[in-house]
Scaffold this motif. Structure first.
Motif, PDB file in Angstrom:
ATOM      1  N   LEU A  23       0.953  -1.468  -0.089  1.00  0.00           N
ATOM      2  CA  LEU A  23       0.107  -0.176   0.047  1.00  0.00           C
ATOM      3  C   LEU A  23       0.942   1.168  -0.030  1.00  0.00           C
ATOM      4  N   ILE A  24       1.983   1.257   0.792  1.00  0.00           N
ATOM      5  CA  ILE A  24       2.815   2.290   0.949  1.00  0.00           C
ATOM      6  C   ILE A  24       3.965   2.588   0.032  1.00  0.00           C
ATOM      7  N   ASP A  25       4.004   1.557  -0.927  1.00  0.00           N
ATOM      8  CA  ASP A  25       5.047   1.525  -1.942  1.00  0.00           C
ATOM      9  C   ASP A  25       5.271   2.903  -2.591  1.00  0.00           C
ATOM     10  N   GLY A  26       4.178   3.374  -3.328  1.00  0.00           N
ATOM     11  CA  GLY A  26       4.412   4.521  -4.067  1.00  0.00           C
ATOM     12  C   GLY A  26       4.951   5.799  -3.292  1.00  0.00           C
ATOM     13  N   ALA A  27       4.509   5.955  -1.769  1.00  0.00           N
ATOM     14  CA  ALA A  27       4.953   6.914  -1.042  1.00  0.00           C
ATOM     15  C   ALA A  27       6.539   6.809  -0.819  1.00  0.00           C
ATOM     16  N   LEU A  28       7.041   5.674  -0.624  1.00  0.00           N
ATOM     17  CA  LEU A  28       8.428   5.381  -0.638  1.00  0.00           C
ATOM     18  C   LEU A  28       9.325   5.504  -1.529  1.00  0.00           C
ATOM     19  N   ALA A  29       8.607   5.288  -2.770  1.00  0.00           N
ATOM     20  CA  ALA A  29       9.371   5.600  -3.991  1.00  0.00           C
ATOM     21  C   ALA A  29       9.477   6.751  -4.409  1.00  0.00           C
ATOM     22  N   ASP A  30       8.540   7.631  -4.094  1.00  0.00           N
ATOM     23  CA  ASP A  30       8.705   9.160  -4.604  1.00  0.00           C
ATOM     24  C   ASP A  30       9.000  10.027  -3.502  1.00  0.00           C
ATOM     25  N   GLY A  31       9.636   9.316  -2.275  1.00  0.00           N
ATOM     26  CA  GLY A  31      10.280  10.024  -1.249  1.00  0.00           C
ATOM     27  C   GLY A  31       9.204  10.817  -0.117  1.00  0.00           C
ATOM     28  N   THR A  32       7.992  10.600  -0.461  1.00  0.00           N
ATOM     29  CA  THR A  32       6.939  11.101   0.468  1.00  0.00           C
ATOM     30  C   THR A  32       7.171  10.713   1.813  1.00  0.00           C
ATOM     31  N   LEU A  33       7.312   9.549   1.936  1.00  0.00           N
ATOM     32  CA  LEU A  33       7.678   8.681   3.151  1.00  0.00           C
ATOM     33  C   LEU A  33       9.051   7.901   3.115  1.00  0.00           C
ATOM     34  N   VAL A  34       9.491   7.985   4.431  1.00  0.00           N
ATOM     35  CA  VAL A  34      10.864   6.908   4.665  1.00  0.00           C
ATOM     36  C   VAL A  34      10.623   6.118   5.690  1.00  0.00           C
ATOM     37  N   ALA A  35      11.233   4.841   5.373  1.00  0.00           N
ATOM     38  CA  ALA A  35      11.136   3.793   6.513  1.00  0.00           C
ATOM     39  C   ALA A  35      12.231   3.934   7.655  1.00  0.00           C
ATOM     40  N   VAL A  36      12.046   3.922   8.807  1.00  0.00           N
ATOM     41  CA  VAL A  36      12.764   4.147   9.967  1.00  0.00           C
ATOM     42  C   VAL A  36      12.592   2.987  11.107  1.00  0.00           C
ATOM     43  N   GLY A  37      12.691   1.765  10.595  1.00  0.00           N
ATOM     44  CA  GLY A  37      12.607   0.777  11.555  1.00  0.00           C
ATOM     45  C   GLY A  37      12.672  -0.763  10.932  1.00  0.00           C
ATOM     46  N   PRO A  38      13.069  -1.549  11.567  1.00  0.00           N
ATOM     47  CA  PRO A  38      12.680  -3.164  10.700  1.00  0.00           C
ATOM     48  C   PRO A  38      11.398  -3.409  10.748  1.00  0.00           C
ATOM     49  N   ALA A  39      11.028  -4.299   9.504  1.00  0.00           N
ATOM     50  CA  ALA A  39       9.731  -4.947   9.282  1.00  0.00           C
ATOM     51  C   ALA A  39       9.359  -6.005  10.340  1.00  0.00           C
ATOM     52  N   LEU A  40       8.148  -6.102  10.138  1.00  0.00           N
ATOM     53  CA  LEU A  40       7.483  -7.278  10.815  1.00  0.00           C
ATOM     54  C   LEU A  40       6.433  -8.190   9.767  1.00  0.00           C
ATOM     55  N   ALA A  41       6.424  -9.311   9.612  1.00  0.00           N
ATOM     56  CA  ALA A  41       5.867 -10.027   8.625  1.00  0.00           C
ATOM     57  C   ALA A  41       5.250 -11.125   9.145  1.00  0.00           C
ATOM     58  N   ARG A  42       3.978 -11.300   8.459  1.00  0.00           N
ATOM     59  CA  ARG A  42       3.048 -12.546   8.909  1.00  0.00           C
ATOM     60  C   ARG A  42       2.616 -13.270   7.621  1.00  0.00           C
ATOM     61  N   PRO A  43       3.383 -14.034   7.081  1.00  0.00           N
ATOM     62  CA  PRO A  43       2.988 -14.606   5.670  1.00  0.00           C
ATOM     63  C   PRO A  43       1.569 -15.247   5.488  1.00  0.00           C
ATOM     64  N   GLU A  44       1.071 -15.834   6.538  1.00  0.00           N
ATOM     65  CA  GLU A  44      -0.303 -16.339   6.470  1.00  0.00           C
ATOM     66  C   GLU A  44      -1.452 -15.465   6.359  1.00  0.00           C
ATOM     67  N   SER A  45      -0.957 -14.166   6.474  1.00  0.00           N
ATOM     68  CA  SER A  45      -2.178 -12.901   6.424  1.00  0.00           C
ATOM     69  C   SER A  45      -1.637 -11.791   5.596  1.00  0.00           C
ATOM     70  N   GLY A  46      -2.767 -11.115   5.200  1.00  0.00           N
ATOM     71  CA  GLY A  46      -2.474  -9.974   4.057  1.00  0.00           C
ATOM     72  C   GLY A  46      -3.711 -10.067   3.214  1.00  0.00           C
ATOM     73  N   TYR A  47      -3.685  -9.336   2.027  1.00  0.00           N
ATOM     74  CA  TYR A  47      -4.613  -9.017   1.376  1.00  0.00           C
ATOM     75  C   TYR A  47      -4.966 -10.194   0.304  1.00  0.00           C
ATOM     76  N   TRP A  48      -6.212 -10.543   0.034  1.00  0.00           N
ATOM     77  CA  TRP A  48      -6.889 -11.675  -0.860  1.00  0.00           C
ATOM     78  C   TRP A  48      -7.650 -11.094  -1.873  1.00  0.00           C
ATOM     79  N   VAL A  49      -7.830 -11.737  -2.837  1.00  0.00           N
ATOM     80  CA  VAL A  49      -8.594 -11.539  -3.941  1.00  0.00           C
ATOM     81  C   VAL A  49      -9.499 -12.602  -4.015  1.00  0.00           C
ATOM     82  N   ARG A  50     -10.849 -12.231  -3.787  1.00  0.00           N
ATOM     83  CA  ARG A  50     -11.865 -13.252  -3.937  1.00  0.00           C
ATOM     84  C   ARG A  50     -13.013 -13.101  -4.943  1.00  0.00           C
ATOM     85  N   PRO A  51     -13.184 -13.843  -5.788  1.00  0.00           N
ATOM     86  CA  PRO A  51     -14.446 -13.608  -6.859  1.00  0.00           C
ATOM     87  C   PRO A  51     -15.733 -13.808  -6.120  1.00  0.00           C
TER      88      PRO A  51
END
Length: 299
Positions: free
Chosen positions: A252-280
């Protein structure tokens, strides 16, 4: 000698009379006068030589002959209406309804709608966004993009990207608080700064600041300078406006990071079994399946 064919102008009138059990109610539904409906039924009875309605003080009931004719009228009306709907759909541009939350709609889908229009200029996409898009809800959508865990979705759903968050803030905020000087000290330094919270549900399915600090073995309670907002769009806007540090969602935030509007300032936390899903949806149309394929390709 062959029987004379009936003029079919009576079909919808008689279907309404039999279904509603009242000449007056049928007239009101069809936008006709009660005498006109009564005349149509009497004329039909004369042509057929049979009594179709048994009239009483409380309305009109179908006779046995009327019940037989009403079954045929009901089937004919249903078939004609279905055919008319199909013809209207043929003359209109196909519309695909996409149900999702505000975060995905604002930061992922809207910047890409123009690209899909270039691929399918004949298809309209109606985005229906909700602050409380529930993966378990039975929405009447053509396509849904929802946030949740793998167990929230059936076999027909496909994961777009996993849940992965990291602290983000504006470049000015980062410079003012020295967040880029020593990355190893960032978690401890963030604990003393204003944090921006997404607070749209009592039991969030997504990572919170509490989860992020707990993963780093740090304790941090909400502070007086913190700000809670009920949509992710407001959280991001507050971060851009130097109001504090937010959790940024990868994807979601990739565009803001790419254009420099926002910057990452800490380590990432991930949960592979969770996230966004597309459902017909239950019965996805051809354009809906094309939109799903396009979203999967983009993600």
């Amino acid at each position: 000698m062959s029987e004379a064919r009936l003029d079919l102008g009576w079909v919808r009138v008689f279907e309404a009379v039999g279904r509603l059990g009242s000449l007056t109610a049928a007239a009101q539904e069809l936008g006709l006068s009660q005498p006109a409906v009564s005349y149509t039924v009497r004329t039909l009875e004369q042509l057929l030589g049979a009594t179709l309605l048994e009239r009483g003080h409380r309305g009109s009931a179908l006779s046995p002959a009327g019940e037989r004719l009403h079954r045929a009228a009901r089937a004919a009306v249903a078939e004609l209406d279905a055919g008319a709907r199909a013809v209207r759909r043929m003359s209109r541009r196909p519309v695909v309804r996409l149900f999702t939350d505000y975060g995905f709609a604002s930061f992922w889908m809207m910047p890409r709608v123009a690209q899909f229009r270039q691929v399918r200029p004949d298809t309209e996409v109606h985005i229906i966004a909700s602050a409380a898009a529930d993966p378990g809800a039975d929405e009447a959508e053509d396509v849904a993009v929802l946030f949740g865990a793998r167990t929230d979705f059936g076999a027909g759903a496909t994961q777009l990207f996993e849940e992965r968050v990291f602290p983000v803030c504006s470049p000015h905020f980062a410079a003012r608080h020295g967040l880029g000087e020593n990355p190893d000290a960032a978690p401890g330094r963030l604990a003393g700064l204003p944090l921006l919270h997404l607070d749209s549900t009592p039991h969030p399915r997504w990572f919170t600041w509490r989860d992020w600090f707990a993963a780093l073995d740090l304790a941090r309670e909400p502070g007086a300078g913190d700000l809670s907002l009920n949509t992710y769009g407001l959280v991001v806007q507050a971060a851009i406006a130097d109001q504090g540090v937010a959790l940024g969602w990868a994807g979601l935030i990739d565009g803001a990071l790419a254009d420099g509007t926002l910057v990452a300032v800490g380590p990432a936390l991930a949960r592979p079994e969770s996230g966004y899903w597309v459902r017909p949806g239950p019965e996805p149309s051809g354009p809906a399946r094309e939109l799903i394929d396009w979203i999967l390709g983009e993600a």
